[in-house]
Design a protein around this motif. Sequence first.
Motif, mmCIF file in Angstrom:
data_model
loop_
_atom_site.group_PDB
_atom_site.id
_atom_site.type_symbol
_atom_site.label_atom_id
_atom_site.label_comp_id
_atom_site.label_asym_id
_atom_site.label_seq_id
_atom_site.Cartn_x
_atom_site.Cartn_y
_atom_site.Cartn_z
ATOM 1 N N UNK A 8 -1.489 32.135 -0.492
ATOM 2 C CA UNK A 8 -2.728 32.813 -0.891
ATOM 3 C C UNK A 8 -3.579 31.938 -1.800
ATOM 4 N N UNK A 9 -2.946 31.257 -2.753
ATOM 5 C CA UNK A 9 -3.689 30.392 -3.679
ATOM 6 C C UNK A 9 -4.303 29.218 -2.924
ATOM 7 N N UNK A 10 -3.539 28.639 -1.999
ATOM 8 C CA UNK A 10 -4.074 27.531 -1.207
ATOM 9 C C UNK A 10 -5.237 27.990 -0.334
ATOM 10 N N UNK A 14 -9.187 26.765 -0.328
ATOM 11 C CA UNK A 14 -9.951 26.338 0.843
ATOM 12 C C UNK A 14 -11.287 27.049 0.947
ATOM 13 N N UNK A 15 -11.324 28.314 0.581
ATOM 14 C CA UNK A 15 -12.572 29.076 0.641
ATOM 15 C C UNK A 15 -13.603 28.597 -0.375
ATOM 16 N N UNK A 16 -13.158 27.925 -1.441
ATOM 17 C CA UNK A 16 -14.099 27.422 -2.449
ATOM 18 C C UNK A 16 -15.013 26.337 -1.896
ATOM 19 N N UNK A 17 -14.631 25.739 -0.780
ATOM 20 C CA UNK A 17 -15.472 24.686 -0.214
ATOM 21 C C UNK A 17 -16.717 25.260 0.481
ATOM 22 N N UNK A 44 -1.930 23.104 -5.845
ATOM 23 C CA UNK A 44 -0.932 23.950 -6.497
ATOM 24 C C UNK A 44 -0.292 24.906 -5.489
ATOM 25 N N UNK A 45 -1.124 25.514 -4.649
ATOM 26 C CA UNK A 45 -0.610 26.469 -3.677
ATOM 27 C C UNK A 45 0.346 25.833 -2.689
ATOM 28 N N UNK A 46 -0.015 24.679 -2.159
ATOM 29 C CA UNK A 46 0.850 23.982 -1.200
ATOM 30 C C UNK A 46 2.157 23.562 -1.867
ATOM 31 N N UNK A 70 1.474 39.640 -9.190
ATOM 32 C CA UNK A 70 1.222 38.202 -9.134
ATOM 33 C C UNK A 70 -0.040 37.849 -8.381
ATOM 34 N N UNK A 71 -0.360 38.616 -7.345
ATOM 35 C CA UNK A 71 -1.586 38.372 -6.581
ATOM 36 C C UNK A 71 -2.802 38.444 -7.487
ATOM 37 N N UNK A 72 -2.953 39.576 -8.177
ATOM 38 C CA UNK A 72 -4.177 39.769 -8.969
ATOM 39 C C UNK A 72 -4.271 38.791 -10.130
ATOM 40 N N UNK A 73 -3.142 38.501 -10.775
ATOM 41 C CA UNK A 73 -3.187 37.612 -11.940
ATOM 42 C C UNK A 73 -3.415 36.162 -11.527
ATOM 43 N N UNK A 74 -2.592 35.658 -10.601
ATOM 44 C CA UNK A 74 -2.689 34.244 -10.228
ATOM 45 C C UNK A 74 -3.983 33.932 -9.487
ATOM 46 N N UNK A 75 -4.361 34.802 -8.538
ATOM 47 C CA UNK A 75 -5.596 34.559 -7.793
ATOM 48 C C UNK A 75 -6.812 34.627 -8.717
ATOM 49 N N UNK A 76 -6.790 35.550 -9.673
ATOM 50 C CA UNK A 76 -7.900 35.645 -10.627
ATOM 51 C C UNK A 76 -8.004 34.379 -11.473
ATOM 52 N N UNK A 77 -6.867 33.841 -11.894
ATOM 53 C CA UNK A 77 -6.885 32.613 -12.703
ATOM 54 C C UNK A 77 -7.491 31.452 -11.933
#
Length: 473
Positions: A8-10, A14-17, A44-46, A70-77
């Motif tokens: 999910x983090x990776x 990718x979407x940030x591009x 980090x995600x990979x 973990x989804x909401x905290x890590x993805x938000x960070x």
Amino acid sequence: MLSALGILIAALGGLMFVPAIIDLAIFNEDWQTFVGGGAISVAFGVALFLAMRGQEGEWTIRKSIMFVNGIWISVSLFASLPLYFSSLHLSFVDAFFETVSGLTTTGSTVLSGLDTMAPGLLFWRSFMQWIGGLGIVAISVTILPMIGSGGQRLFFLESSEQSDNPYPRIREFAAKIALVYSTLTLACALSYYLLGMTFFEAINHAMTTLSTGGYSTSDNSMGHFNSLGILSVASLFMFFGGMPFLYMIRFFSADRPKDPQISLYLYGVIFATLVIFFFKQGLAPGGRVEDLVLSLFDVISIVTTTGYGAGDYQLWGPLFGVFFFVLTFFGGCSGSTAGGLKQFRFVVSWLVIKEAAAKLIYPNRAVPTRYGMRVVDNAMAASTLCLVFLFFATFVVFAILLQATGLDFVTAISASATAVANVGPGLGDIIGPAGNFSSLPDFAKWLLAIEMILGRLEILSGLALFTYDFWRW
């Protein structure tokens, strides 16, 4: 669990591009912050995925609870990195607050000057809400019911009962959710464009409409466009955003589920709209069509927890502020992108109360309580009532904590309500429809960020981490 978080983090990185390309196209320097944030997130995600792949064992309820937290905290960070390093020069707490508000589709903001902001940043805010809305639907109909979050077993799609399991393969179901969600978003964007929005404005507002998030490209929100047609379209698609996506997927099928919460949702919106409309007519007769459209828009915006504004309804008088404050807690339907208590909990709570009253008169009554065609057992009833209690207890506790930071009473209670219900604007001069959250103390922003996440986790899933039994292996 950690390997799934890594994916999910990776993917987020990718979407940030996408916003990076938008800013690069107009030679805005913020494209570099998106590239940097994306590269860090992907790396980090990979790395997390590769390190934890195949080492996590069986998926349990405890792991499910840790996963949704973990989804909401890590993805938000990680999603806050572009905002933190951007030309906006935000503090980390402001960047994190804005990101949590976006991903949880709350819509509270610390930003101003949106009309002149770089398009990449505006797109990222809208895109976060769109991603968050899709994720909320997926989590609310799969993981949360499994861990007993407020009686949502009624909507669990992996139940042993065939009637609750229209798509045994969860990937197939997720694809259908994404298809409906994307189709409605495109239809909304096309409608906005035909009614006078620019292509960029239409795309952004469509994403924040279907996600019931409420971020806009203008400080004046929907009032910027001064169009009854746009307000009408926004009302329609916000209403769709508050509908159960399971119901919309199966609407044309022969086994379409009977869902009492939809009736409550529809009639509640109609009733609240007429109340606001007739009160406005009593105070200032005239402009009936405009007042009716504005009343409908404001009611749906609050009930679906979108938080769009077309003006400051506090100027209509204190009665309207109180009425909209009460609407803050209702929310849309379960399995939708909307926040709040959810309509089905009001239905189940009423059924339980009615059954308890009936047993006072007929002690030997043995008629099962039914939600539509489904039996509401004692565990579901207890879970629902527990969630309702915890929802309001969370609201009260955080309101007290916020007032302890120096906020006035109205700001504290409305900020707590809008955070736990994931609505957006509060009441008062500071965080009302015409204000924002930038002037709040940093500690208050941290509290509100936590409360927004708790609201999206259906309270129980978040509070479970703070119990002794959860960590006793």
